[in-house]
Design an enzyme around this catalytic site. Structure first.
Site, mmCIF file in Angstrom:
data_model
loop_
_atom_site.group_PDB
_atom_site.id
_atom_site.type_symbol
_atom_site.label_atom_id
_atom_site.label_comp_id
_atom_site.label_asym_id
_atom_site.label_seq_id
_atom_site.Cartn_x
_atom_site.Cartn_y
_atom_site.Cartn_z
ATOM 1 N N GLN A 167 18.097 -48.873 20.152
ATOM 2 C CA GLN A 167 16.652 -48.706 20.129
ATOM 3 C C GLN A 167 16.120 -48.933 18.727
ATOM 4 O O GLN A 167 16.460 -48.176 17.811
ATOM 5 C CB GLN A 167 16.346 -47.276 20.603
ATOM 6 N N SER A 185 12.401 -46.371 14.983
ATOM 7 C CA SER A 185 12.118 -45.705 13.706
ATOM 8 C C SER A 185 12.270 -46.663 12.520
ATOM 9 O O SER A 185 13.085 -47.567 12.540
ATOM 10 C CB SER A 185 13.077 -44.534 13.492
ATOM 11 N N SER A 238 21.387 -45.614 16.355
ATOM 12 C CA SER A 238 22.718 -45.368 16.918
ATOM 13 C C SER A 238 23.147 -46.600 17.690
ATOM 14 O O SER A 238 22.311 -47.268 18.316
ATOM 15 C CB SER A 238 22.713 -44.191 17.898
ATOM 16 N N GLU A 268 13.477 -40.299 27.269
ATOM 17 C CA GLU A 268 14.457 -39.750 26.335
ATOM 18 C C GLU A 268 14.474 -38.228 26.456
ATOM 19 O O GLU A 268 15.520 -37.593 26.504
ATOM 20 C CB GLU A 268 14.108 -40.151 24.901
ATOM 21 N N GLU A 312 9.337 -29.723 14.421
ATOM 22 C CA GLU A 312 7.932 -29.479 14.093
ATOM 23 C C GLU A 312 7.005 -30.275 15.020
ATOM 24 O O GLU A 312 5.979 -29.765 15.480
ATOM 25 C CB GLU A 312 7.676 -29.846 12.619
#
Lengths: 367, 413
Positions: free
Chosen positions: B131, B134, B167, B250, B383
């Site tokens: 994926q 990020s 990953s 996810e 958070e």
């Protein structure tokens, strides 16, 4: 995918449609007959228990007899249904002797096979109280009275709901459990932290008692069910404080915005929600294991109490803090919840006592 | 509608045609070299392909795409019968990103051609997915991403940028990728979703060494990578919406798993406690019991969530499960290092390795302690997830937004 041997079936942690219907009926009744202002006013009076509400629950809905078999005049239901009732009573901090009479005293009578008394308690005609201090967990030593010349002598303190009990179930030093008519005892109210589940001192001065059976197994069974189902009351209590606090923080504005929009508070409420979600699973597990009489019932009860007590107290303490000054006043009901939560954290054994029991059950022994 | 009896019949037919006793065991997840290159591999894949073609791979998927349009809950019926016969599985841990994230997104947004091309080898594990979401400058604020995709005259796209925390990139054949296609509109509106070929020469995968010493993640540098428009998922500029499908799946994949008692991080520390009485102290005993209770509560909550899913009443609890497990893993593994005393001062091996699998518990206490630090960051930080619970579950007001109506190119970076 693992190829381990198949696990034993997991307990049913959901609510059935019938249980949801029962919840709705109890909640409706409490909405009409058990508002917070009424509970506060009653708590200050000489008669903190709500006998009218008890009559509606016991007589009107037959809820006092859920655990009693039908042939003995009960409903023949299980701990799962009782747990749902207790969730709702917890949400309302209802001042009725449900846990003490319909659960704890009833379980003791079931163990002693005391048919006639079970029928009376199930119908709600009489209220029963096990004369063991509220803080005692199952398996621990408890105070007994002296049996001498066919009568009972002694003093027992910390007896929850004894002030409204018609019959007291009293353990004596000969190992027996005796039924004592409340009119034959002196019941002196104690000033209690929890105004909605008051304690009393029971004095027996040559009171006649009817032998029901062995005290030890009856008390053990009663206290175990009390502890396991108390988790459902704590769940209802924690849920109310969370819901009410969220509602309030959406309305209350400071610094020109709703207080509930500040991240520091959002995170605290989200954490609390997570604790309540976990509490629901442990409480449901305990109720289901008690209902099915599974081998894991002791473990499920210990887990539920070790987990529930701190969560309910935390929820009530957060509710008070997040209501600001209003939470500190007598007129806002949050104090009733805090007092009940804190008393509940001691009732039928503290979290620490249940963790100690667990250490033995799961073989994680002390040094 | 396909029912349980029908599925059991179909499963029996599959097992009759491909008797699993003739099949070798699946490749060991512990053996990084994988299974020996023999005809055995072919047998295992033959079974998996046949299972896919029989519609028993994921029964809730459409016919022809590995499913039968059956209720999702009936998958358990098929899995139980196959497991009982020792049938090989598709190594779901190794292909978790493909199964949990790429597949549902392709199913929801892919063209018929895309679905037919990608879903079968994805499910059988022949093609591993990663994926590419990020970036160094876009983690929790994922929509701020800066990887650019520019459309060429022939309709293809040319992509440039850098991704991180990826990953499986070193074993992946394909990637789901989001890239900025319009910098002149607010950040959520200028993103498009693509399928990226990881074998393209413009894709460079570099191991990213972590606090554990391992390189489980990668950095991925994308230089002039050409992606044909036929590998776009969803509309141009709609990538944020498509990515929400991926991210929601996810989180579903993270919650709802079935664990036995002591099945999580509490297991190793409880075993150590039982086997090594000389390590016990009263302080550690109190902390261990408290964490044992919390781990059991979390396990029961996950089980309750699973029962809700099976009953077709998914609850919001899933949003919180990752939060609970992240905190527990960190506290429990921290306790275990202390419990081990002098041993806790040691570490098994700092050699850099590139595992194919995310391994949370397989190594020693020190490794577990360090790896668990990622649990509150990966898949959404604690958070951010607390905000999501507060806003979506409790209905509390959202965070103040200063970036909503500003073009991406004008945002402070």
């Amino acid at each position: 995918m693992s190829t381990q041997s198949p696990q034993r079936a997991e307990p049913d942690l959901l609510y059935s449609e019938d249980e949801e219907a029962l919840r709705a009926a109890v909640r409706d009744l409490l909405a009409d007959h058990c508002d917070a202002a009424g509970v506060i006013a009653r708590a200050e009076s000489d008669a903190p228990h709500d006998r009218e509400l008890w009559k509606l629950l016991a007589d009107g809905m037959g809820l006092a007899g859920l655990l009693v078999p039908e042939e003995l005049g009960g409903q023949g239901a299980t701990h799962r249904e009782v747990a749902v009732v207790l969730e709702e009573l917890g949400r309302a901090v209802a001042p009725v002797p449900y846990l003490t009479s319909a659960v704890v005293a009833t379980e003791a009578l079931l163990a002693a096979d005391a048919g006639d008394l079970l029928g009376e308690l199930a119908s709600g005609r009489r209220i029963g109280a096990l004369a063991v201090a509220l803080n005692i967990p199952a398996g621990s030593a408890y105070q007994v009275v002296r049996f001498e010349d066919g009568a009972l002598h002694g003093e027992l303190t910390g007896i929850a709901d004894a002030a409204v009990a018609d019959v007291l179930l009293v353990p004596a030093d000969d190992g027996g459990l005796y039924a004592v008519d409340a009119s034959a005892a002196t019941v002196t109210p104690q000033v209690s932290l929890d105004l909605t589940r008051p304690l009393a001192k029971v004095t027996l001065d040559g009171a006649p008692g009817r032998l029901l059976g062995d005290a030890e197994p009856a008390v053990r069974r009663a206290l175990r069910a009390g502890a396991g189902l108390l988790a459902s009351e704590q769940l209802g209590l924690a849920e109310w404080t969370l819901t009410e606090t969220v509602r309030y923080l959406k309305e209350r504005k400071q610094f020109n915005r709703p207080v509930g929009g500040f991240q520091a508070l959002k995170h605290r409420l989200a954490q609390l929600w997570l604790e309540v979600v976990n509490l629901r699973a442990t409480a449901r597990n305990a109720a289901d294991q008690l209902a099915t009489g599974g081998d894991d019932a002791d473990l499920a009860v210990a887990v539920a109490q070790a987990f529930a007590a701190p969560v309910a107290v935390h929820a009530a303490e957060e509710a008070l803090q997040l209501h600001g000054g209003i939470g500190m006043t007598w007129e806002h009901p949050v104090h009733l919840y805090l007092k009940r939560a804190k008393a509940d954290s001691i009732a039928y054994g503290t979290a620490g006592a249940h963790r100690a029991a667990l250490a033995e059950l799961v073989d994680l022994r002390a040094p | 509608m396909t029912d349980a009896a029908d599925l059991r019949r179909r499963t029996a037919e599959l097992l009759a045609a491909y008797p699993p006793s003739r099949l070798p065991p699946p490749p060991s997840t512990e053996d990084p070299a994988g299974p020996p290159p023999s005809s055995a591999t072919t047998d295992r894949l033959d079974f998996l392909r046949a299972r896919f073609d029989a519609g028993l791979a994921w029964v809730h998927y459409p016919e022809g795409l590995g499913g039968l349009g059956a209720p999702r809950s009936l998958q358990a019926v098929v899995d139980a019968d196959l497991e009982a016969e020792g049938a090989p599985d598709n190594d779901p841990r190794r292909i978790g990103i493909g199964l949990g994230m790429a597949a549902p997104t392709i199913l929801a947004y892919g063209t018929e051609e895309q679905k037919r091309r990608y879903l079968r080898p994805l499910w059988t594990g022949e093609e591993v997915w990663c994926q590419l979401f990020s970036e160094p400058g876009a983690g929790s604020d994922l929509a701020a991403l800066g990887t650019r995709a520019v459309r060429q005259g022939d309709g293809d796209w040319v992509v440039n940028g850098q991704k991180v925390w990826t990953s499986s990139a070193h074993i992946a054949r394909w990637a789901i990728l989001i890239a900025r296609t319009d910098p002149d509109v607010p950040k959520h509106r200028g993103i498009t979703y693509f399928i990226c070929d990881m074998t393209d020469p413009g894709v460079e995968v570099r191991p990213l060494r972590q606090v554990t010493g391992e390189a489980e993640f990668n950095e991925v540098f994308i230089t002039d990578v050409r992606i044909p428009d036929s590998r776009r998922l969803g509309e141009i500029g709609d990538g944020w919406k498509v990515a929400q499908t991926t991210l929601n799946n996810e989180r579903v994949a993270i919650g709802g798993m079935r664990l036995p008692r002591e099945g999580g991080m509490i297991g190793p520390v409880a075993r150590t406690w039982r086997e090594r009485p000389e390590l016990r102290t009263h302080d550690l005993h109190q902390r261990l019991l408290k964490l044992w209770v919390e781990a059991e509560a979390a396990r029961l909550t996950a089980e309750r969530l699973r029962q809700q899913l099976v009953a077709g009443q998914p609850g919001p609890e899933g949003a919180g499960m990752k939060l609970a497990f992240a905190r527990l893993n960190q506290e429990i593994s921290g306790l275990e290092v202390e419990l081990r005393g002098e041993e806790g001062l040691l570490y098994d091996d700092w050699t850099m390795r590139r595992p194919e699998l995310v391994d949370f518990v397989g190594r020693d206490a020190g490794y577990r302690y360090l790896r668990s630090k990622g649990n509150s960051i990966e898949g959404g930080t604690t958070e951010v997830l607390l905000n999501i619970v507060a806003e979506r579950v409790l209905g509390l007001p959202g965070e103040p937004r200063t970036d909503k109506d500003v073009a991406w190119k004008d945002l402070a970076r």
